[in-house]
Design an enzyme around this catalytic site. Structure first.
Site, PDB file in Angstrom:
ATOM      1  N   GLY A  85      -0.877  25.277 -39.385  1.00 11.98           N
ATOM      2  CA  GLY A  85       0.360  24.728 -38.790  1.00 11.98           C
ATOM      3  C   GLY A  85       1.512  25.307 -39.581  1.00 11.98           C
ATOM      4  O   GLY A  85       1.349  25.704 -40.910  1.00 11.98           O
ATOM      5  N   ARG A 149      -5.369  29.336 -36.317  1.00  6.40           N
ATOM      6  CA  ARG A 149      -6.268  28.673 -36.972  1.00  6.40           C
ATOM      7  C   ARG A 149      -7.639  29.341 -37.370  1.00  6.40           C
ATOM      8  O   ARG A 149      -8.758  28.573 -37.543  1.00  6.40           O
ATOM      9  CB  ARG A 149      -6.308  27.416 -36.471  1.00  6.40           C
ATOM     10  N   ASP A 180      -7.929  24.278 -46.209  1.00  5.21           N
ATOM     11  CA  ASP A 180      -8.954  24.999 -45.299  1.00  5.21           C
ATOM     12  C   ASP A 180      -8.759  26.390 -45.547  1.00  5.21           C
ATOM     13  O   ASP A 180      -9.608  27.272 -45.767  1.00  5.21           O
ATOM     14  CB  ASP A 180      -9.199  24.702 -44.145  1.00  5.21           C
ATOM     15  N   LYS A 206       0.449  25.667 -48.637  1.00  2.97           N
ATOM     16  CA  LYS A 206       1.373  25.216 -47.555  1.00  2.97           C
ATOM     17  C   LYS A 206       0.881  24.008 -46.982  1.00  2.97           C
ATOM     18  O   LYS A 206      -0.288  24.078 -46.924  1.00  2.97           O
ATOM     19  CB  LYS A 206       1.316  26.531 -46.722  1.00  2.97           C
ATOM     20  N   THR A 207       1.570  23.115 -46.279  1.00  2.00           N
ATOM     21  CA  THR A 207       1.006  22.116 -45.452  1.00  2.00           C
ATOM     22  C   THR A 207       2.035  20.986 -45.689  1.00  2.00           C
ATOM     23  O   THR A 207       2.500  20.606 -46.711  1.00  2.00           O
ATOM     24  CB  THR A 207      -0.425  21.507 -45.468  1.00  2.00           C
ATOM     25  N   ASP A 209       1.530  18.157 -44.712  1.00  2.00           N
ATOM     26  CA  ASP A 209       0.815  16.956 -44.720  1.00  2.00           C
ATOM     27  C   ASP A 209       0.947  16.509 -46.232  1.00  2.00           C
ATOM     28  O   ASP A 209       0.584  15.633 -46.609  1.00  2.00           O
ATOM     29  CB  ASP A 209      -0.696  17.220 -44.256  1.00  2.00           C
TER      30      ASP A 209
HETATM   31  P1  FBP Z   1      -2.035  22.197 -41.874  1.00  2.00           P
HETATM   32  O1  FBP Z   1      -2.703  21.506 -42.434  1.00  2.00           O
HETATM   33  O2  FBP Z   1      -2.403  23.673 -41.131  1.00  2.00           O
HETATM   34  O3  FBP Z   1      -0.715  22.704 -42.630  1.00  2.00           O
HETATM   35  O4  FBP Z   1      -1.309  21.444 -40.516  1.00  2.00           O
HETATM   36  C1  FBP Z   1      -0.905  20.428 -40.588  1.00  2.00           C
HETATM   37  C2  FBP Z   1      -0.637  19.583 -39.192  1.00  2.00           C
HETATM   38  O5  FBP Z   1       0.718  19.709 -38.989  1.00  2.00           O
HETATM   39  C3  FBP Z   1      -1.458  18.357 -39.062  1.00  2.00           C
HETATM   40  O6  FBP Z   1      -0.295  17.515 -39.733  1.00  2.00           O
HETATM   41  C4  FBP Z   1      -1.397  18.206 -37.852  1.00  2.00           C
HETATM   42  O7  FBP Z   1      -2.443  17.273 -37.454  1.00  2.00           O
HETATM   43  C5  FBP Z   1      -1.977  19.456 -37.245  1.00  2.00           C
HETATM   44  O8  FBP Z   1      -1.382  20.339 -38.020  1.00  2.00           O
HETATM   45  C6  FBP Z   1      -1.757  19.742 -35.902  1.00  2.00           C
HETATM   46  O9  FBP Z   1      -2.301  21.266 -35.650  1.00  2.00           O
HETATM   47  P2  FBP Z   1      -2.162  22.002 -34.426  1.00  2.00           P
HETATM   48  O10 FBP Z   1      -0.928  22.940 -34.897  1.00  2.00           O
HETATM   49  O11 FBP Z   1      -3.086  22.966 -34.580  1.00  2.00           O
HETATM   50  O12 FBP Z   1      -1.754  21.213 -33.111  1.00  2.00           O
END
Ligand code: FBP
Length: 557
Positions: A85, A149, A180, A206-207, A209
Site C-alpha cells: 500500500g 502486491r 512482507d 514503509k507502511t 500501519d
Molecule cells: P502495507 O502493509 O502494504 O503498507 O499496507 C497497509 C494498508 O494500508 C493496510 O492498512 C490496509 O489493510 C491495506 O494496506 C489495504 O490494502 P489494499 O491497498 O490492497 O487495499
C-alpha cells in the site's frame, strides 16, 4: 505512470529541502562502515539459519565519517520498486536515493520498476531522471512508478527477476515495502548470494500501519502523516458530535494487524472509546463482551443526556477477537487447501455451504451467527501474502448492529430510555497518499539516502535504518540492519514461512499505558482535542512535531 498536475501548495512545497542527518550531509563518499558483531534472528534461529545459509547472522553496519573512495570508482545501475500500500513520503525515498547516487557519481543511474514487484518480473521499468524526481519531491502517493502486491515466491519468478536485473545491468535493488515486502527482499538477497550473482538487495521500511518496527526501526515512514490526517478527520467529527449532539460515530481506522494507528489517533483526539485489538486478544474478550463495554458507556452517557460520542476501532480488531481469530485461521487453511473446488462454485451461498463441511461445528455456528455481509467478507480473497483483507470487512457496522440489538433488549427490560443514532465511518485510503509531513519528508529522504549508501557498499539483505528520530533530523543516526535479525517462522497460506515479525501494540509500552491512564476520563466527558490539518509552514513546534507514540516510546531512553 500518471501525469502529475501540481497544486499551488505542491508548487511551493516542491522547494522544501529535506534536512539530512549530519552523517549523510557530505554524501556516500564521506561515509565509512563500522561492522558490529554477528547477529541472531528474534526466534526460530536454527530453521532460519538453514533457510538463509548465506545471509543469516550478518552484523549491524553503522555509518561513521571518513573517506570512502571505493563507492566513487565504479558506476552503478540501481532499480527501485514500491511494494504494498502507498504511504506518504515514498517519492522522497526515491528522491533521496536518486540524489545520493548522482552525487556519488553522476553516471550512476536509477530505474523505477512499474506497478510494484510485478514490474521486475515482467521487465517493466523506466529510467528515473532529475526532471521526474523534481516533479514529485515532497508529494504523496506512489504514482511516480506505481505499486503492487505481487509476492515474488516461485522459482520461475526468481529466475525472471534475475533475468530482468542481469540483462539491464542493474546491480542494486531497493525494495520499499512493509514487513512482507522486506521479507521478500531478504529472500531475494539470499537467492542472489546462493546463485553467486552480484546483485545487492536493500529494504526500506514503509507502511502507514506502523507495525514494521523494532529496536532498530523506530517507525516506518508514512505513519506520521497518515495518523495526522486521520486525527484531523476524527477531530472534525468530534467537533460535529459536540455541535449536533445526536450521533454516535463508529470510526474504523486502517491498521491491518496492529492497532498503532488507532492508538496514535486516540492519543491525539481523546475519543470516548478506543478498542485496541491487542488488549482485546490479551483479555480474551469475546464479541459480546466488547459490545457490552460499548453499551455500558452509551448508557452512562445517555443518563447525562449525552446521546453522542466517538468510538475508534482498528480494522484489524476482527482478527483479534479470539473466536473470530480461530475462525479466520481455519478459514485461511480451508481456502488455501480447497482453492479449486471453492472457485468452481458460483454463488457465495454455495461457497459457504461447502466451507461449512470443512469447519468444526462451533465455528460453523459462529459463522452462521454473524451478519450475512460480514461472513461473506471473511471469505474474500486473501492478498498475495496470505493476509485477510481487513480493509474490506466492515467491523464498525457489525458492532453498530450488535450494539443496537443490545440497546433494544435493555429498552424492553426498562433499563434504557435514550434515543441513539449511529453513523459508521472508515478512514484508511484517505491517509495513505497525503503530501508528507515535514517529519516524513525528512525521514523518507534520509531513508532513501541511507539505502543508497547500503547499495553502493554492496550490503545485501539489509534494511535502511535511521534512528534517534525524536531528535532534530540533523542529529539522526543511520545504519544498515540485517533483515534476518527481524525474522521468525509463521504460518501463512497454510504453510510455515520465514517472515519479519510484525510489531503489535505493546501493552506494557508507554503509549498504551498513557491511554490506560486517561481513557476512563475520556469516556464520559468531552475531552476531545482537534488537531486540525497538517501544517507545512509556521512554527517548528507545530510543523516538525512527530507522533505521540514515538515521543512516549523514547521518552525514557
Ligand atoms: P502495507 O502493509 O502494504 O503498507 O499496507 C497497509 C494498508 O494500508 C493496510 O492498512 C490496509 O489493510 C491495506 O494496506 C489495504 O490494502 P489494499 O491497498 O490492497 O487495499
Amino acid at each position: 505512470m500518471v501525469k502529475q498536475n501540481i497544486s499551488q501548495l505542491q508548487l511551493v512545497r516542491k522547494n522544501f529541502k529535506p534536512v539530512l542527518p549530519s552523517i549523510l550531509k557530505n554524501g556516500p563518499k564521506s561515509i565509512v562502515l563500522k561492522f558490529g558483531k554477528p547477529t541472531e534472528s528474534i526466534s526460530d534461529k536454527e530453521i532460519l539459519k538453514k533457510i538463509f545459509t548465506n545471509t543469516y547472522g550478518m552484523p549491524i553496519v553503522k555509518f561513521i565519517k571518513g573517506k570512502n573512495s571505493e563507492v566513487v570508482k565504479r558506476t552503478i545501475k540501481v532499480g527501485v520498486v514500491f511494494s504494498g500500500g502507498p504511504a506518504p513520503a515514498g517519492h522522497n525515498v526515491v528522491a533521496g536515493l536518486f540524489d545520493a547516487l548522482k552525487r556519488t557519481n553522476s553516471k550512476n543511474k536509477l530505474f523505477g520498476f512499474l506497478d510494484g514487484p510485478s514490474g521486475i518480473i515482467e521487465n517493466k521499468l523506466v529510467e528515473i531522471t532529475s526532471s521526474m524526481v523534481d516533479n514529485y519531491r515532497n508529494t504523496g502517493g506512489f504514482d511516480m512508478i506505481g505499486t503492487g502486491r505481487t509476492k515474488i515466491e516461485t522459482q520461475q519468478q526468481f529466475e525472471q527477476v534475475k533475468k530482468t536485473l542481469t540483462e539491464s545491468g542493474i546491480s542494486g535493488l531497493v525494495i520499499v515495502g512493509g514487513d512482507d515486502s522486506n521479507t521478500n527482499a531478504a529472500i531475494l538477497a539470499e537467492y542472489f548470494r546462493k546463485e553467486n550473482i552480484k546483485i545487492t538487495v536493500v529494504g526500506v521500511p514503509k507502511t502507514i500501519d506502523g507495525d514494521l518496527k523494532n529496536p532498530y526501526i523506530e517507525t516506518s515512514f508514512g505513519f506520521d502523516t497518515a495518523t495526522k490526517v486521520y486525527s484531523e478527520l476524527v477531530g472534525n467529527i468530534a467537533k460535529d458530535a459536540c455541535s449536533s449532539r445526536k450521533y454516535w460515530h463508529f470510526i474504523r481506522l486502517m491498521g491491518r494487524s496492529a492497532s498503532h494507528i488507532a492508538l496514535e489517533v486516540a492519543l491525539k483526539t481523546h475519543p470516548n472509546i478506543v478498542l485496541i485489538a491487542e488488549e482485546v486478544f490479551d483479555k480474551k474478550l469475546t464479541l459480546s463482551q466488547i459490545v457490552d463495554k460499548i453499551v455500558d458507556v452509551i448508557v452512562k452517557r445517555a443518563q447525562q443526556n449525552k446521546n453522542f460520542g466517538i468510538v475508534l476501532l482498528p480494522e484489524g480488531l476482527i482478527e483479534f477477537i479470539p473466536e473470530i481469530k480461530e475462525l479466520i485461521s481455519r478459514l485461511n487453511d480451508v481456502l488455501a487447501e480447497n482453492e479449486q473446488p471453492i472457485n468452481s462454485l458460483l454463488s457465495i451461498e454455495e461457497k459457504k455451504n461447502f466451507i461449512y463441511t470443512k469447519l468444526p461445528e462451533n465455528l460453523v455456528s459462529l459463522m452462521k451467527d454473524l451478519p450475512e455481509d460480514i461472513s461473506s467478507q471473511l471469505l474474500l480473497d486473501r492478498d498475495p501474502h496470505g493476509n485477510v483483507q481487513v480493509s474490506l470487512i466492515e467491523t464498525e457496522k457489525l458492532l453498530i448492529d450488535m450494539v443496537k440489538k443490545k440497546l433494544s433488549e435493555l429498552k424492553k427490560q426498562g433499563k434504557f430510555e435514550g434515543k441513539v443514532s449511529f453513523l459508521a465511518h472508515f478512514f484508511g485510503y484517505e491517509g495513505r497518499c497525503c503530501d508528507p509531513s515535514n517529519f516524513d519528508a525528512n525521514y523518507g529522504y534520509s531513508l532513501g539516502y541511507t539505502a543508497a549508501v547500503l547499495v553502493l557498499n554492496g550490503l545485501s539483505g539489509y534494511m535502511a535504518s535511521v534512528q534517534k528520530l525524536i531528535k532534530k533530523p540533523s542529529d539522526w543516526e543511520c545504519c544498515g540492519v540485517p533483515i534476518t535479525m527481524m525474522m521468525n517462522i509463521e504460518r501463512r497460506k497454510g504453510k510455515e514461512k520465514p517472515v519479519i515479525k510484525k510489531a503489535l501494540v505493546d501493552l506494557n509500552g508507554e503509549p498504551f499505558k498513557f491511554l490506560q491512564k486517561y481513557k476512563d476520563n475520556w469516556s464520559l466527558t468531552e475531552s476531545y482535542t482537534f488537531p486540525g490539518p497538517i501544517q507545512y509552514f509556521g512554527p517548528s513546534s507545530i510543523c516538525d512535531m512527530t507522533t505521540i507514540t514515538l515521543e512516549l516510546e523514547h521518552k525514557k531512553k
